[in-house]
Write a protein that holds these residues in place. Sequence first.
Motif, PDB file in Angstrom:
ATOM      1  N   ASN A  67      -9.400  -1.637   0.431  1.00 31.79           N
ATOM      2  CA  ASN A  67      -9.438  -0.883  -0.867  1.00 31.79           C
ATOM      3  C   ASN A  67     -10.282   0.619  -0.577  1.00 31.79           C
ATOM      4  O   ASN A  67     -11.560   0.521  -0.253  1.00 31.79           O
ATOM      5  N   ASP A 118      -0.313   4.076  -2.364  1.00 35.14           N
ATOM      6  CA  ASP A 118      -1.429   4.720  -1.979  1.00 35.14           C
ATOM      7  C   ASP A 118      -1.407   5.628  -0.876  1.00 35.14           C
ATOM      8  O   ASP A 118      -2.080   6.559  -0.875  1.00 35.14           O
ATOM      9  N   LEU A 148      -5.833   1.346   4.883  1.00 32.58           N
ATOM     10  CA  LEU A 148      -4.970   0.666   4.090  1.00 32.58           C
ATOM     11  C   LEU A 148      -4.083  -0.128   4.839  1.00 32.58           C
ATOM     12  O   LEU A 148      -3.705  -1.133   4.287  1.00 32.58           O
ATOM     13  N   TYR A 188       0.804  -1.139   0.020  1.00 33.14           N
ATOM     14  CA  TYR A 188       0.094  -0.202  -0.054  1.00 33.14           C
ATOM     15  C   TYR A 188       0.940   1.392  -0.076  1.00 33.14           C
ATOM     16  O   TYR A 188       0.111   2.264   0.277  1.00 33.14           O
TER      17      TYR A 188
END
Length: 356
Positions: free
Chosen positions: A224, A159, A219, A156
Amino acid sequence: MATAGVADAKGTGGTDKMAALKEIYNKLKAEVLEDHAVEITNESAVQWIDRMVDYNVLGGKCNRVLFVIDSYNILKGADVLSQEEIFLACTLGWCIEWLHAYFIVLDDIMDNSQTRRGRPCWFTVPQVGLIAINDAIILRNHVPRILRHHFKGKPYYIDIIDLFNEAEFKVVSGELLDLIITHEGRKDLTRYNETIYRHIAEYKCAYHSFYIPVACALLLAGENLGKFGDVKNILIEIGIYFQIQDDYLDCFGDPEFTGKIGTDIEESKCSWLVVQALEHSDENQKSILFENYGKSDPACVAKVKDLYKELNLELVYREYEREIYIKLIADIEAQPNKAVQAILKSFLHKIYKRQK
Protein backbone atom coordinates in the motif's frame (compact mmCIF):
# COMPACT_ATOMS: atom_id res chain seq x y z
CA MET A 1 25.62 0.60 -13.42
CA ALA A 2 25.16 -2.29 -11.02
CA THR A 3 21.73 -3.86 -11.17
CA ALA A 4 19.94 -6.68 -9.44
CA GLY A 5 17.03 -7.15 -11.80
CA VAL A 6 17.05 -9.13 -15.01
CA ALA A 7 20.72 -9.99 -14.69
CA ASP A 8 20.28 -11.63 -11.29
CA ALA A 9 16.96 -13.19 -12.19
CA LYS A 10 18.31 -14.76 -15.34
CA GLY A 11 21.75 -15.49 -13.98
CA THR A 12 23.36 -13.70 -16.90
CA GLY A 13 25.69 -10.77 -17.43
CA GLY A 14 25.00 -7.20 -18.41
CA THR A 15 24.86 -7.87 -22.16
CA ASP A 16 22.20 -10.56 -21.83
CA LYS A 17 20.30 -8.40 -19.36
CA MET A 18 20.09 -5.50 -21.81
CA ALA A 19 19.15 -7.91 -24.57
CA ALA A 20 16.28 -9.17 -22.39
CA LEU A 21 15.10 -5.61 -21.79
CA LYS A 22 15.25 -4.88 -25.52
CA GLU A 23 13.29 -8.05 -26.29
CA ILE A 24 10.45 -6.91 -24.04
CA TYR A 25 10.62 -3.42 -25.55
CA ASN A 26 10.32 -4.91 -29.03
CA LYS A 27 7.26 -6.89 -27.97
CA LEU A 28 5.57 -3.80 -26.52
CA LYS A 29 6.43 -1.72 -29.59
CA ALA A 30 5.07 -4.42 -31.91
CA GLU A 31 1.78 -4.35 -29.99
CA VAL A 32 1.32 -0.58 -30.33
CA LEU A 33 2.36 -0.67 -34.00
CA GLU A 34 -0.28 -3.32 -34.59
CA ASP A 35 -2.83 -0.98 -32.98
CA HIS A 36 -1.73 1.80 -35.34
CA ALA A 37 -1.87 -0.50 -38.36
CA VAL A 38 -5.50 -1.31 -37.60
CA GLU A 39 -6.46 2.36 -37.17
CA ILE A 40 -4.28 4.08 -39.79
CA THR A 41 -3.90 1.36 -42.44
CA ASN A 42 -1.09 3.38 -44.01
CA GLU A 43 2.28 1.66 -44.20
CA SER A 44 4.32 4.88 -44.38
CA ALA A 45 2.66 6.28 -41.26
CA VAL A 46 3.28 3.08 -39.30
CA GLN A 47 6.91 3.04 -40.44
CA TRP A 48 7.25 6.65 -39.25
CA ILE A 49 5.92 5.70 -35.81
CA ASP A 50 8.25 2.69 -35.69
CA ARG A 51 11.28 4.89 -36.34
CA MET A 52 10.03 7.66 -34.05
CA VAL A 53 9.51 5.34 -31.07
CA ASP A 54 12.97 3.80 -31.45
CA TYR A 55 14.59 7.23 -31.75
CA ASN A 56 12.97 8.67 -28.64
CA VAL A 57 12.29 5.80 -26.24
CA LEU A 58 15.63 4.10 -26.81
CA GLY A 59 19.01 5.81 -26.64
CA GLY A 60 19.20 6.33 -22.88
CA LYS A 61 20.60 4.06 -20.20
CA CYS A 62 17.19 2.43 -19.44
CA ASN A 63 17.52 3.68 -15.87
CA ARG A 64 13.80 3.76 -15.18
CA VAL A 65 13.33 0.18 -16.38
CA LEU A 66 16.27 -0.94 -14.27
CA PHE A 67 15.00 0.99 -11.25
CA VAL A 68 11.65 -0.85 -11.36
CA ILE A 69 13.27 -4.27 -11.76
CA ASP A 70 15.95 -3.70 -9.13
CA SER A 71 13.41 -2.37 -6.64
CA TYR A 72 10.98 -5.23 -7.24
CA ASN A 73 13.74 -7.81 -6.99
CA ILE A 74 14.87 -6.41 -3.63
CA LEU A 75 11.30 -6.24 -2.31
CA LYS A 76 10.62 -9.83 -3.34
CA GLY A 77 13.86 -11.00 -1.76
CA ALA A 78 14.01 -13.75 -4.35
CA ASP A 79 17.08 -15.12 -6.07
CA VAL A 80 15.01 -15.92 -9.14
CA LEU A 81 12.06 -13.97 -10.51
CA SER A 82 9.53 -15.74 -12.68
CA GLN A 83 9.33 -14.83 -16.35
CA GLU A 84 5.95 -13.21 -15.73
CA GLU A 85 7.34 -11.11 -12.86
CA ILE A 86 10.25 -10.00 -15.01
CA PHE A 87 7.93 -9.13 -17.89
CA LEU A 88 5.49 -7.12 -15.76
CA ALA A 89 8.27 -5.19 -13.99
CA CYS A 90 9.99 -4.46 -17.30
CA THR A 91 6.72 -3.38 -18.89
CA LEU A 92 6.07 -0.83 -16.15
CA GLY A 93 9.63 0.39 -16.50
CA TRP A 94 9.26 0.77 -20.26
CA CYS A 95 6.00 2.66 -19.75
CA ILE A 96 7.91 5.16 -17.61
CA GLU A 97 10.54 5.45 -20.37
CA TRP A 98 7.73 5.98 -22.92
CA LEU A 99 6.25 8.71 -20.73
CA HIS A 100 9.68 10.29 -20.33
CA ALA A 101 10.17 10.25 -24.11
CA TYR A 102 6.90 12.17 -24.48
CA PHE A 103 8.18 14.78 -22.03
CA ILE A 104 11.62 15.24 -23.57
CA VAL A 105 10.37 15.54 -27.17
CA LEU A 106 8.18 18.48 -26.13
CA ASP A 107 10.76 19.89 -23.71
CA ASP A 108 13.40 20.02 -26.44
CA ILE A 109 11.02 21.92 -28.73
CA MET A 110 10.11 24.45 -26.03
CA ASP A 111 13.75 24.94 -25.03
CA ASN A 112 14.95 24.92 -28.66
CA SER A 113 17.57 22.35 -27.62
CA GLN A 114 19.78 20.88 -30.32
CA THR A 115 21.18 17.68 -28.84
CA ARG A 116 19.85 14.93 -26.62
CA ARG A 117 21.69 11.75 -25.64
CA GLY A 118 24.56 12.62 -27.95
CA ARG A 119 22.50 13.10 -31.12
CA PRO A 120 20.14 15.67 -32.67
CA CYS A 121 16.86 16.31 -30.86
CA TRP A 122 13.97 14.64 -32.68
CA PHE A 123 12.36 17.87 -33.88
CA THR A 124 15.66 18.93 -35.53
CA VAL A 125 15.89 15.74 -37.60
CA PRO A 126 15.29 16.50 -41.30
CA GLN A 127 11.60 16.30 -42.32
CA VAL A 128 10.43 16.04 -38.69
CA GLY A 129 10.15 19.61 -37.44
CA LEU A 130 6.92 20.33 -35.59
CA ILE A 131 5.48 16.94 -36.54
CA ALA A 132 7.35 16.07 -33.34
CA ILE A 133 4.49 17.62 -31.33
CA ASN A 134 2.06 15.03 -32.67
CA ASP A 135 4.71 12.34 -32.23
CA ALA A 136 4.98 13.25 -28.54
CA ILE A 137 1.20 12.92 -28.15
CA ILE A 138 1.39 9.52 -29.84
CA LEU A 139 4.04 8.41 -27.34
CA ARG A 140 1.81 9.56 -24.48
CA ASN A 141 -1.13 7.60 -25.87
CA HIS A 142 0.89 4.42 -26.08
CA VAL A 143 1.25 4.29 -22.29
CA PRO A 144 -2.40 3.64 -21.28
CA ARG A 145 -2.77 1.15 -24.14
CA ILE A 146 0.21 -0.86 -22.91
CA LEU A 147 -1.00 -0.69 -19.31
CA ARG A 148 -4.54 -1.75 -20.25
CA HIS A 149 -3.27 -4.65 -22.35
CA HIS A 150 -1.04 -6.13 -19.66
CA PHE A 151 -2.45 -4.98 -16.31
CA LYS A 152 -6.23 -4.67 -16.64
CA GLY A 153 -7.73 -7.09 -14.14
CA LYS A 154 -4.76 -6.85 -11.76
CA PRO A 155 -5.76 -5.68 -8.26
CA TYR A 156 -3.41 -2.69 -8.53
CA TYR A 157 -4.43 -1.63 -12.08
CA ILE A 158 -6.29 1.53 -11.01
CA ASP A 159 -3.42 2.49 -8.70
CA ILE A 160 -0.98 2.18 -11.60
CA ILE A 161 -3.18 4.34 -13.83
CA ASP A 162 -3.49 6.94 -11.07
CA LEU A 163 0.29 6.89 -10.59
CA PHE A 164 1.01 7.60 -14.26
CA ASN A 165 -1.69 10.26 -14.45
CA GLU A 166 -0.26 11.99 -11.38
CA ALA A 167 3.23 11.82 -12.87
CA GLU A 168 2.07 13.53 -16.04
CA PHE A 169 0.18 16.20 -14.11
CA LYS A 170 3.24 17.02 -12.02
CA VAL A 171 5.62 17.15 -15.00
CA VAL A 172 3.43 19.42 -17.13
CA SER A 173 2.84 21.64 -14.08
CA GLY A 174 6.59 21.79 -13.51
CA GLU A 175 7.17 22.55 -17.18
CA LEU A 176 4.71 25.44 -17.03
CA LEU A 177 6.37 26.79 -13.88
CA ASP A 178 9.78 26.48 -15.56
CA LEU A 179 8.62 28.35 -18.68
CA ILE A 180 6.77 31.09 -16.81
CA ILE A 181 9.59 31.69 -14.32
CA THR A 182 12.14 31.70 -17.15
CA HIS A 183 10.07 34.31 -18.99
CA GLU A 184 9.88 36.46 -15.85
CA GLY A 185 13.56 35.85 -15.09
CA ARG A 186 14.59 37.34 -18.43
CA LYS A 187 13.22 40.63 -17.12
CA ASP A 188 14.13 40.22 -13.46
CA LEU A 189 16.66 37.63 -12.31
CA THR A 190 15.73 38.24 -8.69
CA ARG A 191 12.60 36.14 -9.34
CA TYR A 192 14.87 33.07 -9.16
CA ASN A 193 15.23 31.51 -5.71
CA GLU A 194 15.77 28.18 -4.00
CA THR A 195 12.06 27.55 -3.35
CA ILE A 196 11.06 28.03 -6.99
CA TYR A 197 14.01 25.94 -8.11
CA ARG A 198 13.08 23.01 -5.88
CA HIS A 199 9.46 23.04 -7.08
CA ILE A 200 10.59 22.87 -10.72
CA ALA A 201 13.12 20.10 -10.01
CA GLU A 202 10.60 18.03 -8.06
CA TYR A 203 7.83 18.26 -10.62
CA LYS A 204 9.91 17.99 -13.81
CA CYS A 205 12.40 15.33 -12.73
CA ALA A 206 12.22 13.81 -9.28
CA TYR A 207 8.66 12.52 -9.19
CA HIS A 208 8.49 10.49 -12.40
CA SER A 209 12.15 9.46 -12.67
CA PHE A 210 12.75 8.46 -9.04
CA TYR A 211 9.51 7.99 -7.13
CA ILE A 212 7.37 6.34 -9.82
CA PRO A 213 9.75 3.40 -10.48
CA VAL A 214 9.80 2.47 -6.79
CA ALA A 215 6.05 3.06 -6.44
CA CYS A 216 5.47 0.67 -9.37
CA ALA A 217 7.65 -1.96 -7.70
CA LEU A 218 5.79 -1.53 -4.39
CA LEU A 219 2.43 -2.00 -6.12
CA LEU A 220 3.71 -5.10 -7.95
CA ALA A 221 4.79 -6.47 -4.57
CA GLY A 222 1.29 -5.93 -3.15
CA GLU A 223 2.19 -2.99 -0.92
CA ASN A 224 0.00 0.00 0.00
CA LEU A 225 1.68 3.22 -1.16
CA GLY A 226 0.05 5.11 1.71
CA LYS A 227 2.51 3.45 4.11
CA PHE A 228 5.57 4.80 2.30
CA GLY A 229 5.29 8.59 2.60
CA ASP A 230 8.80 8.95 4.04
CA VAL A 231 10.21 6.82 1.23
CA LYS A 232 8.54 9.08 -1.30
CA ASN A 233 10.09 12.16 0.32
CA ILE A 234 13.56 10.62 0.25
CA LEU A 235 13.21 9.66 -3.41
CA ILE A 236 12.07 13.20 -4.26
CA GLU A 237 15.16 14.55 -2.50
CA ILE A 238 17.37 12.15 -4.46
CA GLY A 239 15.67 13.32 -7.64
CA ILE A 240 16.30 16.99 -6.81
CA TYR A 241 19.94 16.11 -6.18
CA PHE A 242 19.99 14.47 -9.62
CA GLN A 243 18.60 17.65 -11.23
CA ILE A 244 21.20 19.79 -9.45
CA GLN A 245 23.86 17.47 -10.89
CA ASP A 246 22.34 18.03 -14.34
CA ASP A 247 22.49 21.80 -13.90
CA TYR A 248 26.09 21.60 -12.76
CA LEU A 249 27.05 19.40 -15.72
CA ASP A 250 25.18 21.71 -18.11
CA CYS A 251 27.85 24.31 -17.36
CA PHE A 252 30.90 22.40 -16.18
CA GLY A 253 30.44 19.04 -17.94
CA ASP A 254 32.17 17.97 -21.15
CA PRO A 255 29.60 17.67 -23.99
CA GLU A 256 31.70 14.91 -25.54
CA PHE A 257 31.17 12.93 -22.35
CA THR A 258 27.70 14.04 -21.24
CA GLY A 259 26.15 13.79 -24.72
CA LYS A 260 24.41 17.16 -24.37
CA ILE A 261 25.43 20.73 -25.11
CA GLY A 262 24.43 22.88 -22.15
CA THR A 263 22.19 25.87 -22.89
CA ASP A 264 20.86 26.89 -19.46
CA ILE A 265 22.70 30.23 -19.50
CA GLU A 266 21.58 31.19 -23.01
CA GLU A 267 17.98 30.19 -22.23
CA SER A 268 17.93 32.11 -18.93
CA LYS A 269 16.93 28.95 -17.07
CA CYS A 270 16.26 28.99 -13.34
CA SER A 271 19.16 26.62 -12.79
CA TRP A 272 20.77 25.73 -9.48
CA LEU A 273 23.95 27.55 -10.51
CA VAL A 274 22.28 30.91 -11.16
CA VAL A 275 20.34 30.63 -7.89
CA GLN A 276 23.64 30.04 -6.08
CA ALA A 277 25.30 32.88 -7.98
CA LEU A 278 22.55 35.27 -6.91
CA GLU A 279 22.98 34.16 -3.31
CA HIS A 280 26.79 34.41 -3.23
CA SER A 281 27.52 37.48 -5.39
CA ASP A 282 28.03 41.10 -4.34
CA GLU A 283 26.39 44.02 -6.12
CA ASN A 284 29.11 44.33 -8.78
CA GLN A 285 28.98 40.62 -9.54
CA LYS A 286 25.18 40.73 -9.69
CA SER A 287 25.37 43.49 -12.29
CA ILE A 288 27.58 41.25 -14.46
CA LEU A 289 25.05 38.45 -14.08
CA PHE A 290 22.05 40.68 -14.86
CA GLU A 291 23.79 42.09 -17.95
CA ASN A 292 24.88 38.78 -19.46
CA TYR A 293 22.57 35.98 -18.28
CA GLY A 294 19.98 34.83 -20.80
CA LYS A 295 21.86 36.01 -23.89
CA SER A 296 22.99 33.73 -26.70
CA ASP A 297 26.11 35.79 -27.44
CA PRO A 298 29.08 33.48 -26.68
CA ALA A 299 30.90 36.40 -25.06
CA CYS A 300 28.01 36.88 -22.61
CA VAL A 301 27.92 33.16 -21.85
CA ALA A 302 31.66 33.19 -21.21
CA LYS A 303 31.28 36.10 -18.76
CA VAL A 304 28.63 34.20 -16.81
CA LYS A 305 30.82 31.09 -16.67
CA ASP A 306 33.79 33.20 -15.57
CA LEU A 307 31.63 34.66 -12.81
CA TYR A 308 30.62 31.16 -11.71
CA LYS A 309 34.30 30.28 -11.44
CA GLU A 310 35.06 33.53 -9.59
CA LEU A 311 32.32 32.66 -7.09
CA ASN A 312 33.84 29.17 -6.80
CA LEU A 313 30.50 27.50 -7.50
CA GLU A 314 32.27 24.24 -8.26
CA LEU A 315 33.32 24.14 -4.59
CA VAL A 316 29.81 25.17 -3.50
CA TYR A 317 28.46 22.25 -5.51
CA ARG A 318 30.95 19.77 -4.00
CA GLU A 319 29.98 20.93 -0.50
CA TYR A 320 26.27 20.55 -1.31
CA GLU A 321 26.94 17.06 -2.68
CA ARG A 322 28.80 16.05 0.48
CA GLU A 323 26.09 17.39 2.79
CA ILE A 324 23.13 15.95 0.89
CA TYR A 325 24.78 12.53 0.79
CA ILE A 326 25.25 12.52 4.57
CA LYS A 327 21.66 13.66 5.13
CA LEU A 328 20.17 11.13 2.72
CA ILE A 329 22.11 8.23 4.21
CA ALA A 330 20.87 9.20 7.68
CA ASP A 331 17.26 9.44 6.45
CA ILE A 332 17.54 6.12 4.62
CA GLU A 333 18.97 4.29 7.61
CA ALA A 334 16.08 5.59 9.72
CA GLN A 335 13.64 3.55 7.60
CA PRO A 336 12.42 0.43 9.42
CA ASN A 337 12.14 -1.73 6.30
CA LYS A 338 15.57 -3.16 5.40
CA ALA A 339 14.53 -3.96 1.82
CA VAL A 340 13.41 -0.36 1.31
CA GLN A 341 16.71 0.82 2.79
CA ALA A 342 18.54 -1.30 0.22
CA ILE A 343 16.47 0.18 -2.63
CA LEU A 344 17.09 3.75 -1.54
CA LYS A 345 20.82 3.23 -1.05
CA SER A 346 21.00 1.59 -4.46
CA PHE A 347 19.38 4.64 -6.06
CA LEU A 348 21.64 7.07 -4.25
CA HIS A 349 24.84 5.21 -5.06
CA LYS A 350 23.91 4.96 -8.73
CA ILE A 351 23.98 8.74 -9.09
CA TYR A 352 26.41 9.85 -6.38
CA LYS A 353 29.23 11.89 -7.95
CA ARG A 354 28.11 11.00 -11.48
CA GLN A 355 29.85 12.72 -14.38
CA LYS A 356 27.24 12.34 -17.13
